[in-house]
Structures are given as C-alpha cells and as structure tokens.
Design a protein around this motif. Structure first.
Motif, PDB file in Angstrom:
ATOM      1  N   TYR A  36       7.201  -1.596   6.948  1.00 20.93           N
ATOM      2  CA  TYR A  36       6.333  -0.448   7.173  1.00 20.93           C
ATOM      3  C   TYR A  36       7.113   0.850   7.148  1.00 20.93           C
ATOM      4  O   TYR A  36       8.285   0.898   7.526  1.00 20.93           O
TER       5      TYR A  36
ATOM      6  N   CYS B 111      -3.108   0.453  -3.814  1.00 21.00           N
ATOM      7  CA  CYS B 111      -2.458  -0.837  -3.658  1.00 21.00           C
ATOM      8  C   CYS B 111      -1.572  -1.101  -4.873  1.00 21.00           C
ATOM      9  O   CYS B 111      -1.816  -0.597  -5.967  1.00 21.00           O
TER      10      CYS B 111
ATOM     11  N   LEU C  41      -5.107  -3.686   4.492  1.00 24.28           N
ATOM     12  CA  LEU C  41      -4.410  -2.750   5.361  1.00 24.28           C
ATOM     13  C   LEU C  41      -5.361  -2.359   6.484  1.00 24.28           C
ATOM     14  O   LEU C  41      -6.369  -1.681   6.246  1.00 24.28           O
TER      15      LEU C  41
ATOM     16  N   PHE D 280      -0.652   0.654  11.803  1.00 25.53           N
ATOM     17  CA  PHE D 280      -1.178  -0.025  10.626  1.00 25.53           C
ATOM     18  C   PHE D 280      -0.658  -1.461  10.575  1.00 25.53           C
ATOM     19  O   PHE D 280       0.474  -1.737  10.977  1.00 25.53           O
TER      20      PHE D 280
ATOM     21  N   THR E 213       6.922  -8.472   6.273  1.00 25.49           N
ATOM     22  CA  THR E 213       6.312  -7.155   6.104  1.00 25.49           C
ATOM     23  C   THR E 213       7.332  -6.050   6.324  1.00 25.49           C
ATOM     24  O   THR E 213       8.357  -6.237   6.992  1.00 25.49           O
TER      25      THR E 213
ATOM     26  N   TYR F 299      -5.221   6.164  -0.977  1.00 28.15           N
ATOM     27  CA  TYR F 299      -4.410   4.972  -0.748  1.00 28.15           C
ATOM     28  C   TYR F 299      -4.466   4.083  -1.984  1.00 28.15           C
ATOM     29  O   TYR F 299      -5.547   3.772  -2.490  1.00 28.15           O
TER      30      TYR F 299
ATOM     31  N   TRP G 244       0.838  -1.188   0.000  1.00 30.42           N
ATOM     32  CA  TRP G 244       0.000   0.000   0.000  1.00 30.42           C
ATOM     33  C   TRP G 244       0.877   1.243   0.000  1.00 30.42           C
ATOM     34  O   TRP G 244       1.899   1.300   0.706  1.00 30.42           O
TER      35      TRP G 244
ATOM     36  N   ILE H  78      -0.455  -4.686   7.723  1.00 33.95           N
ATOM     37  CA  ILE H  78      -0.693  -5.219   6.396  1.00 33.95           C
ATOM     38  C   ILE H  78      -0.708  -6.732   6.464  1.00 33.95           C
ATOM     39  O   ILE H  78       0.084  -7.343   7.185  1.00 33.95           O
TER      40      ILE H  78
END
Length: 119
Positions: free
Chosen positions: A57, A93, A78, A65, A55, A91, A34, A67
């Motif tokens: 971030y 993707c 998300l 958040f 992941t 936002y 995202w 994901i």
C-alpha cells in the motif's frame, strides 16, 4: 480486458468499494492493483496484490484502504474507508496478464472510475 466499477460520490468519512474484472483469453494473472490520478496530479500507486495474496500500500492509504482479489473470478477489489477530500481522483485498475497467445506478461489498464469525496 479490465473493467472497473464502483466509483461515485461520497461524503467525508464514507466508504466505497471499487471492483475490477479481467476478461479475455487469460492464462494467468500476476500482480493486480489500483492507481489513482487526482486533479492536476500525476498517477500514483494506491495498492497492489500479488497472485499469492501479498499486498502493498501507499503509506497514506494503508490504514484506510484494503485491496483483495478473487483469483477464480479474475477480480480485484479496493475497499476504501474513512474517505477524505484528497482521495478524490480517477481510480484505475492494473493487472499483469499472461494471455494464452503470449509468452510473457503484459500490463493492462482499466478505463478508470471517478471517486469524489465532498465535505
């Protein structure tokens, strides 16, 4: 190829969950993620996830958040908690997809979904 949904208006401190579905003649999906673009700002990374589940971030969002993805459904989500006015953005993707007709992964973008956080 990518359809994002789940945006909307929420008050400060609220939560939203965004969803993104990949469709088409897909052999494999590698990274899914995202990104967001706030008013007058450049598009920035929010979070990504690899096919194995790892992941990554952006620092300002890693504690609020989450994901996650469902490989069987070809979807990425998300979960956004403790939303702030500065989270207001469109936002998008993104996914790295290998189509049956291709020999290499290509990057695809969803159409964007607007998140508005008001105080």
């Amino acid at each position: 190829q990518l359809q994002a949904s789940g945006g909307g208006s929420v008050q400060v401190g609220g939560s939203l969950r965004l969803s993104c579905a990949a469709s088409g003649s897909i052999f494999s999906i590698n990274h899914m993620g995202w990104y967001r673009q706030g008013p007058g700002k450049q598009r920035e990374l929010v979070a990504t996830t690899a096919s194995g589940g790892s992941t990554d971030y952006a620092d300002s969002m890693k504690d609020r958040f989450t994901i996650f993805r469902d490989n069987a459904k070809k979807m990425v989500y998300l979960q956004m908690d403790s939303l702030r006015p500065e989270d207001t953005a469109v936002y998008y993707c993104n996914a790295k997809i290998l189509a049956y007709s291709s020999s290499e992964y290509s990057s695809y973008w969803g159409q964007g979904t607007l998140v508005t956080v008001s105080s």
